[in-house]
Design a protein around this motif. Structure first.
Motif, PDB file in Angstrom:
ATOM      1  N   ALA A   1      12.850  30.360 -23.584  1.00  0.00           N
ATOM      2  CA  ALA A   1      12.083  30.917 -22.527  1.00  0.00           C
ATOM      3  C   ALA A   1      13.037  30.606 -21.085  1.00  0.00           C
ATOM      4  O   ALA A   1      13.225  31.722 -20.304  1.00  0.00           O
ATOM      5  CB  ALA A   1      10.779  29.983 -22.074  1.00  0.00           C
ATOM      6  N   TYR A   2      13.672  29.436 -20.843  1.00  0.00           N
ATOM      7  CA  TYR A   2      14.611  29.217 -19.826  1.00  0.00           C
ATOM      8  C   TYR A   2      15.659  30.521 -19.961  1.00  0.00           C
ATOM      9  O   TYR A   2      16.103  31.024 -19.002  1.00  0.00           O
ATOM     10  CB  TYR A   2      15.207  28.014 -19.812  1.00  0.00           C
ATOM     11  N   GLY A   3      16.170  30.679 -21.090  1.00  0.00           N
ATOM     12  CA  GLY A   3      17.185  31.335 -21.227  1.00  0.00           C
ATOM     13  C   GLY A   3      16.876  32.984 -20.924  1.00  0.00           C
ATOM     14  O   GLY A   3      17.630  33.591 -20.465  1.00  0.00           O
TER      15      GLY A   3
ATOM     16  N   PHE B   1      18.363  37.780 -28.524  1.00  0.00           N
ATOM     17  CA  PHE B   1      18.723  36.409 -27.644  1.00  0.00           C
ATOM     18  C   PHE B   1      18.635  35.277 -28.672  1.00  0.00           C
ATOM     19  O   PHE B   1      19.403  34.464 -28.597  1.00  0.00           O
ATOM     20  CB  PHE B   1      18.062  36.483 -26.422  1.00  0.00           C
ATOM     21  N   VAL B   2      17.494  35.248 -29.212  1.00  0.00           N
ATOM     22  CA  VAL B   2      17.021  34.040 -29.797  1.00  0.00           C
ATOM     23  C   VAL B   2      18.098  33.919 -31.174  1.00  0.00           C
ATOM     24  O   VAL B   2      18.413  32.963 -31.593  1.00  0.00           O
ATOM     25  CB  VAL B   2      15.553  34.073 -30.357  1.00  0.00           C
ATOM     26  N   ARG B   3      18.221  35.045 -31.885  1.00  0.00           N
ATOM     27  CA  ARG B   3      19.146  35.078 -32.996  1.00  0.00           C
ATOM     28  C   ARG B   3      20.622  34.374 -32.483  1.00  0.00           C
ATOM     29  O   ARG B   3      21.153  33.772 -33.406  1.00  0.00           O
ATOM     30  CB  ARG B   3      19.382  36.355 -33.397  1.00  0.00           C
ATOM     31  N   GLU B   4      21.015  34.709 -31.381  1.00  0.00           N
ATOM     32  CA  GLU B   4      22.584  34.187 -31.005  1.00  0.00           C
ATOM     33  C   GLU B   4      22.188  32.815 -30.438  1.00  0.00           C
ATOM     34  O   GLU B   4      23.466  32.351 -30.216  1.00  0.00           O
ATOM     35  CB  GLU B   4      23.012  35.237 -29.834  1.00  0.00           C
ATOM     36  N   ALA B   5      21.183  32.543 -29.727  1.00  0.00           N
ATOM     37  CA  ALA B   5      21.079  31.287 -29.077  1.00  0.00           C
ATOM     38  C   ALA B   5      21.372  29.993 -29.888  1.00  0.00           C
ATOM     39  O   ALA B   5      20.889  30.043 -30.902  1.00  0.00           O
ATOM     40  CB  ALA B   5      19.794  31.292 -28.351  1.00  0.00           C
ATOM     41  N   GLU B   6      22.308  29.266 -29.207  1.00  0.00           N
ATOM     42  CA  GLU B   6      22.508  27.939 -29.742  1.00  0.00           C
ATOM     43  C   GLU B   6      21.888  26.882 -29.134  1.00  0.00           C
ATOM     44  O   GLU B   6      22.187  26.681 -27.988  1.00  0.00           O
ATOM     45  CB  GLU B   6      23.802  27.515 -29.290  1.00  0.00           C
ATOM     46  N   ILE B   7      20.693  26.142 -29.896  1.00  0.00           N
ATOM     47  CA  ILE B   7      20.033  25.137 -28.808  1.00  0.00           C
ATOM     48  C   ILE B   7      20.360  23.862 -29.566  1.00  0.00           C
ATOM     49  O   ILE B   7      20.304  23.801 -30.719  1.00  0.00           O
ATOM     50  CB  ILE B   7      18.322  25.462 -29.374  1.00  0.00           C
TER      51      ILE B   7
ATOM     52  N   ASP C   1      23.471  22.429 -20.153  1.00  0.00           N
ATOM     53  CA  ASP C   1      22.473  21.153 -20.002  1.00  0.00           C
ATOM     54  C   ASP C   1      21.004  21.813 -19.182  1.00  0.00           C
ATOM     55  O   ASP C   1      21.121  22.083 -18.179  1.00  0.00           O
ATOM     56  CB  ASP C   1      22.674  20.054 -19.346  1.00  0.00           C
ATOM     57  N   VAL C   2      19.931  22.219 -19.928  1.00  0.00           N
ATOM     58  CA  VAL C   2      18.681  22.628 -19.299  1.00  0.00           C
ATOM     59  C   VAL C   2      17.643  21.733 -19.347  1.00  0.00           C
ATOM     60  O   VAL C   2      16.452  22.196 -19.073  1.00  0.00           O
ATOM     61  CB  VAL C   2      18.553  24.155 -20.031  1.00  0.00           C
ATOM     62  N   THR C   3      17.955  20.482 -19.623  1.00  0.00           N
ATOM     63  CA  THR C   3      16.968  19.356 -19.750  1.00  0.00           C
ATOM     64  C   THR C   3      15.700  19.573 -18.552  1.00  0.00           C
ATOM     65  O   THR C   3      14.584  19.419 -18.895  1.00  0.00           O
ATOM     66  CB  THR C   3      17.498  17.922 -19.749  1.00  0.00           C
ATOM     67  N   SER C   4      16.226  19.854 -17.331  1.00  0.00           N
ATOM     68  CA  SER C   4      15.244  19.556 -16.339  1.00  0.00           C
ATOM     69  C   SER C   4      14.542  20.860 -16.124  1.00  0.00           C
ATOM     70  O   SER C   4      13.235  21.073 -15.781  1.00  0.00           O
ATOM     71  CB  SER C   4      15.655  18.894 -15.013  1.00  0.00           C
ATOM     72  N   GLN C   5      15.579  21.886 -16.148  1.00  0.00           N
ATOM     73  CA  GLN C   5      15.109  23.386 -15.814  1.00  0.00           C
ATOM     74  C   GLN C   5      13.775  23.932 -16.769  1.00  0.00           C
ATOM     75  O   GLN C   5      12.989  24.492 -16.265  1.00  0.00           O
ATOM     76  CB  GLN C   5      16.146  24.038 -15.936  1.00  0.00           C
TER      77      GLN C   5
ATOM     78  N   GLU D   1       7.435  27.960 -14.019  1.00  0.00           N
ATOM     79  CA  GLU D   1       7.778  29.318 -14.475  1.00  0.00           C
ATOM     80  C   GLU D   1       8.218  29.400 -15.929  1.00  0.00           C
ATOM     81  O   GLU D   1       7.785  30.476 -16.802  1.00  0.00           O
ATOM     82  CB  GLU D   1       8.916  29.663 -13.510  1.00  0.00           C
ATOM     83  N   VAL D   2       8.903  28.256 -16.489  1.00  0.00           N
ATOM     84  CA  VAL D   2       9.578  28.306 -17.706  1.00  0.00           C
ATOM     85  C   VAL D   2       8.231  28.032 -18.847  1.00  0.00           C
ATOM     86  O   VAL D   2       8.158  28.935 -19.625  1.00  0.00           O
ATOM     87  CB  VAL D   2      10.588  27.379 -17.981  1.00  0.00           C
ATOM     88  N   SER D   3       7.506  27.102 -18.523  1.00  0.00           N
ATOM     89  CA  SER D   3       6.167  27.058 -19.101  1.00  0.00           C
ATOM     90  C   SER D   3       5.361  28.291 -19.546  1.00  0.00           C
ATOM     91  O   SER D   3       4.909  28.547 -20.739  1.00  0.00           O
ATOM     92  CB  SER D   3       5.235  25.952 -18.366  1.00  0.00           C
TER      93      SER D   3
END
Ligand code: DC
Length: 217
Positions: A39-41, A58-64, A77-81, A86-88
């Motif tokens: 969601a953040y992405g 996007f999900v297919r290519e995303a590395e989480i 690093d998206v730990t806090s964002q 808005e992300v929720s």
């Protein structure tokens, strides 16, 4: 060993999952953080929430990845964002898309493969790890869950009024429980724990006892 923990937002899943992972030497996998990273992405890369094809690409290519209690999206690093309100809200939008869920479930199973894990989310006992050795469903009343979430956000320096936290939670609960694709359910073989009047230690104790007893699910 595989332990699945499901339940609505603010029921205390991640708090107890981390403690149990520590005590039993298991890897903790926060699947909500994975949906949040996506969601953040979408917000970060300006992908429209109405463009399902672009979201799926996007999900297919995303590395989480989840490393040392931190969450990375494409090595950022998206730990806090990912905890921002808005992300929720965006997380509810992406988590109803069938193709997104299928890819996320694959990623989650891949991470869990060959390791001992405690995984929390909404569809862990029902879809991701239906053969988990132990399944728990944590719940609490709305006021209590909203209060806990408000405190968590405050600790992270995110300010949101109690009423707005509660309203977001009602909407997210509704979406999580009523979506077509793997809605949040308490499976028949899960141990249900109402955490309203329990401390974190008491919840952990109940869960460790169930695991220690070799409780046959
Ligand atoms: O656990 P959390 O509040 O961080 O999860 C954020 C959202 O992600 C939640 O509202 C629904 C979605 N989610 C999901 O659909 N399936 C999961 N296994 C975990 C989270």
């Amino acid at each position: 060993m595989k332990i699945a923990i499901d339940g609505p937002a603010g029921a205390g899943k991640s708090t107890v999952a981390k403690i149990i992972a520590d005590r039993l030497d298991l890897t903790y996998i926060d699947t909500g953080a994975m949906y949040r990273a996506i969601a953040y992405g979408l917000i970060h890369y300006d992908i429209s929430e109405t463009d399902s094809n672009a979201i799926v690409d996007f999900v297919r290519e995303a590395e989480i990845s989840l490393r040392n209690n931190r969450v990375y999206l494409n090595d950022l690093d998206v730990t806090s964002q990912i905890r921002e309100p808005e992300v929720s809200q965006m997380t509810s939008v992406v988590s109803v898309i069938k193709e997104v869920r299928n890819m996320m479930v694959d990623k989650q199973r891949q991470i869990a493969k060959g390791s001992s894990v405690v995984m929390d989310g909404r569809d862990i006992g029902s879809v991701v790890l239906p053969d988990a050795d132990y399944k728990f469903y944590l719940d609490a009343n709305l006021e209590e869950r909203a209060r806990r979430r408000e405190n968590e956000l405050e600790e992270k320096g995110i300010s949101q009024t109690f009423e707005s936290v509660k309203e977001d939670m009602v909407q997210r609960d509704f979406s999580d429980m009523n979506r077509q694709e793997s809605p949040l359910v308490c499976t028949e073989d899960a141990i249900k724990i109402c955490t309203d009047h329990l401390t974190i230690d008491e919840v952990v104790q109940k869960m460790i006892e169930a695991v220690g007893d070799g409780h046959d699910l």
